[in-house]
Scaffold this active site. Structure first.
Site, PDB file in Angstrom:
ATOM      1  N   GLN A 149       5.216  -0.717   0.453  1.00  0.00           N
ATOM      2  CA  GLN A 149       5.468   0.590   1.208  1.00  0.00           C
ATOM      3  C   GLN A 149       6.104   1.704   0.275  1.00  0.00           C
ATOM      4  OE1 GLN A 149       4.280   1.388   3.955  1.00  0.00           O
ATOM      5  NE2 GLN A 149       3.493  -0.312   4.963  1.00  0.00           N
ATOM      6  N   ALA A 185      -2.633  -0.414  -3.169  1.00  0.00           N
ATOM      7  CA  ALA A 185      -2.947   1.016  -3.369  1.00  0.00           C
ATOM      8  C   ALA A 185      -3.346   1.959  -2.342  1.00  0.00           C
ATOM      9  CB  ALA A 185      -4.411   1.064  -4.291  1.00  0.00           C
ATOM     10  N   HIS A 186      -3.501   1.029  -1.024  1.00  0.00           N
ATOM     11  CA  HIS A 186      -4.237   1.776  -0.037  1.00  0.00           C
ATOM     12  C   HIS A 186      -3.119   2.320   1.208  1.00  0.00           C
ATOM     13  CE1 HIS A 186      -3.897  -1.484   3.297  1.00  0.00           C
ATOM     14  NE2 HIS A 186      -3.527  -2.146   2.359  1.00  0.00           N
ATOM     15  N   THR A 233      -1.146  -8.772  -0.403  1.00  0.00           N
ATOM     16  CA  THR A 233      -1.029 -10.035  -0.025  1.00  0.00           C
ATOM     17  C   THR A 233      -1.343 -11.155  -1.116  1.00  0.00           C
ATOM     18  OG1 THR A 233      -1.890  -9.379   2.062  1.00  0.00           O
ATOM     19  CG2 THR A 233      -2.212 -11.518   1.367  1.00  0.00           C
ATOM     20  N   THR A 238     -13.591 -11.120 -12.829  1.00  0.00           N
ATOM     21  CA  THR A 238     -13.826  -9.727 -13.206  1.00  0.00           C
ATOM     22  C   THR A 238     -13.159  -8.720 -12.603  1.00  0.00           C
ATOM     23  OG1 THR A 238     -16.061 -10.898 -13.673  1.00  0.00           O
ATOM     24  CG2 THR A 238     -15.785  -8.375 -13.795  1.00  0.00           C
ATOM     25  N   CYS A 279      -2.574  -3.700  22.989  1.00  0.00           N
ATOM     26  CA  CYS A 279      -3.061  -3.307  24.161  1.00  0.00           C
ATOM     27  C   CYS A 279      -3.790  -4.491  24.927  1.00  0.00           C
ATOM     28  CB  CYS A 279      -4.059  -2.256  24.058  1.00  0.00           C
ATOM     29  SG  CYS A 279      -3.537  -1.221  23.047  1.00  0.00           S
ATOM     30  N   ASN A 305       7.654  -2.331   6.396  1.00  0.00           N
ATOM     31  CA  ASN A 305       6.183  -1.785   6.839  1.00  0.00           C
ATOM     32  C   ASN A 305       6.450  -1.595   8.459  1.00  0.00           C
ATOM     33  OD1 ASN A 305       6.393  -4.934   6.386  1.00  0.00           O
ATOM     34  ND2 ASN A 305       4.846  -4.720   7.992  1.00  0.00           N
TER      35      ASN A 305
HETATM   36  C1  LIG Z   1       0.501  -3.623   3.650  1.00  0.00           C
HETATM   37  C2  LIG Z   1       1.628  -4.557   3.247  1.00  0.00           C
HETATM   38  C3  LIG Z   1       1.118  -5.931   2.660  1.00  0.00           C
HETATM   39  C4  LIG Z   1      -0.399  -6.183   2.588  1.00  0.00           C
HETATM   40  O1  LIG Z   1      -0.862  -5.754   1.445  1.00  0.00           O
HETATM   41  P1  LIG Z   1      -2.675  -5.665   1.016  1.00  0.00           P
HETATM   42  O2  LIG Z   1      -2.845  -4.743   0.105  1.00  0.00           O
HETATM   43  O3  LIG Z   1      -2.869  -4.988   2.592  1.00  0.00           O
HETATM   44  O4  LIG Z   1      -2.739  -7.163   1.197  1.00  0.00           O
HETATM   45  C5  LIG Z   1       2.224  -6.606   2.064  1.00  0.00           C
HETATM   46  N1  LIG Z   1       3.580  -6.339   2.471  1.00  0.00           N
HETATM   47  C6  LIG Z   1       3.846  -5.016   2.870  1.00  0.00           C
HETATM   48  C7  LIG Z   1       5.229  -4.570   2.979  1.00  0.00           C
HETATM   49  C8  LIG Z   1       2.619  -4.247   3.418  1.00  0.00           C
HETATM   50  O5  LIG Z   1       3.042  -2.966   3.757  1.00  0.00           O
END
Ligand SMILES: *Cc1c(COP(=O)(O)O)cnc(C)c1O
Length: 389
Positions: A182, A203-204, A75, A243, A329, A154
């Protein structure tokens, strides 16, 4: 007996790999120093770890280490890339091109820039989710400064033809940014071969920690200027102050290293699980695949289901599987997915959709079980008389 809820939402986030966590822990404990402290070994240890991590990331995308700016995630990287370029190239032009299927971090940044007087073209996509290259070419103007098209979507996993888009942009003297949140670790990314000027990473989505990412910013042919959006101590060559979050950065690099080392075996194994799930679900009949059948991530299955109510489907699924569905939902005001709408789906089919994201830790048994449960769910929902829905 409570049923296990199987996690199949790997496009939202992934669990941290144990090996990643192990690599991070020393940087919370003994190596807690500030990478900007130049006067003692605590700082040096942190700086050395950051440098190594930067090298790992650079190698992964065929860049130079100095071309990577660490951020808090994709983001922030998208914001920095798009606002930073818009601000830096203001006198050259104020037109930006993106696509309707982008992540909100790109779309909302572009909308914000429109409110400041920039012009944005939101390219429609084809029914398979791919950007039409001739449409892209036609939309480039003399005042276009940036094209921002994501690497892999995504929601649908659709992979855009990056090398062709990049070549076109460079031919026309326009900068090319891609959101590769992605894609990193799942498909080959090469900023040189693909003519990429800016690339957002996180990274996540690949078993790394949340809250860390990077922006690749090209330094040569052309040298890209990005105005900082966070001012302060001048970290990251002035582009992003703050930092450095050493444990997260170390974990990010470890996640990328593992993803690359295991990419082919993982693509094969997870791709087979995905194909198996698809084959199972097809038996319910009236199931549509959303997005291109082959130009998509091996981990993704996005389907729409005929004859079921989106809300009822979402409620039924959450009893046994963690997925994203077109109808969140309980919230009273959900709009259908802008991505599925851009592919031309009706509201009904966009609501009655499910995104499966299969990952490293899913097993064959889980996929088999979920597949059967989903089929039963669909049959049960379809047997409800229409008036009662
Ligand atoms: C998850 C995602 C983001 C956001 O990434 P964050 O690291 O959660 O801010 C942006 N673009 C795409 C295509 C994503 O899948």
């Amino acid at each position: 007996m409570s049923q296990p809820i199987v996690y199949l939402d790997c496009h939202a986030t992934t669990p941290v790999d144990e090996r990643v966590l192990e690599a991070m822990l020393p940087y919370f404990r003994e190596h807690f120093g500030n990478a900007a402290s130049k006067t003692h070994p605590y700082g040096w240890a942190a700086e050395a770890a950051v440098n190594l991590s930067r090298e790992t990331l650079a190698i992964a995308i065929n860049a130079e280490p100095e071309e990577l700016v660490f951020t808090s995630g994709a983001t922030e990287s998208n914001n920095l890339a798009i606002k930073g370029v818009a601000e830096s190239y203001f006198s050259k032009g104020r037109h930006i091109i993106t696509a309707e299927t982008e992540h909100n971090a790109v779309l909302d940044t572009c909308k914000y820039l429109e409110s400041l007087g920039f012009e944005v073209t939101y390219l429609p996509v084809q029914a398979d989710g791919l950007v039409d290259l001739s449409e892209l070419e036609k939309s480039i103007r003399s005042d276009t400064v940036l094209v921002s098209i994501m690497a892999a979507n995504n929601e649908t996993g659709v992979v855009q033809p990056l090398a062709k888009i990049g070549a076109l942009c460079h031919e026309r003297g326009v900068l090319f940014h891609t959101d590769a949140a992605q894609a990193i670790g799942k498909i080959p990314l090469d900023v040189q071969a693909m003519h990429i000027d800016l690339m957002s990473l996180t990274a996540h989505k690949i078993y790394g920690p949340k809250g860390v990412g990077a922006l690749y910013v090209r330094r040569k042919n052309p040298r890209v200027l990005v105005a900082p959006q966070l001012h302060g101590g001048g970290h990251e060559r002035g582009m992003r102050s703050g930092t450095l979050y050493t444990p997260q950065i170390v974990g990010f690099a470890k996640a990328v290293e593992l993803a690359l080392a295991e990419r082919e075996t993982e693509a094969r194994r997870i791709g087979q699980l995905r194909d198996r799930l698809w084959a199972t679900l097809l038996m319910a009949g009236g199931i549509h695949l959303n997005g291109h059948p082959t130009q998509r991530l091996y981990s993704n299955l996005n389907i729409s289901i005929d004859g079921v109510d989106g809300q009822a489907l979402a409620i039924a699924l959450r009893q046994f599987v963690a997925v994203s569905s077109g109808s969140a939902c309980s919230s009273s005001k959900t709009a259908p997915s802008h991505v599925l709408k851009a592919l031309g789906l009706s509201d009904e089919l966009a609501y009655a959709s499910v995104r499966f994201g299969i990952g490293r830790f899913n097993t064959e048994d889980e996929i088999e079980w979920v597949g059967q449960q989903v089929i039963e769910t669909i049959r049960a929902l379809r047997s409800v008389p229409v008036a009662a829905r």
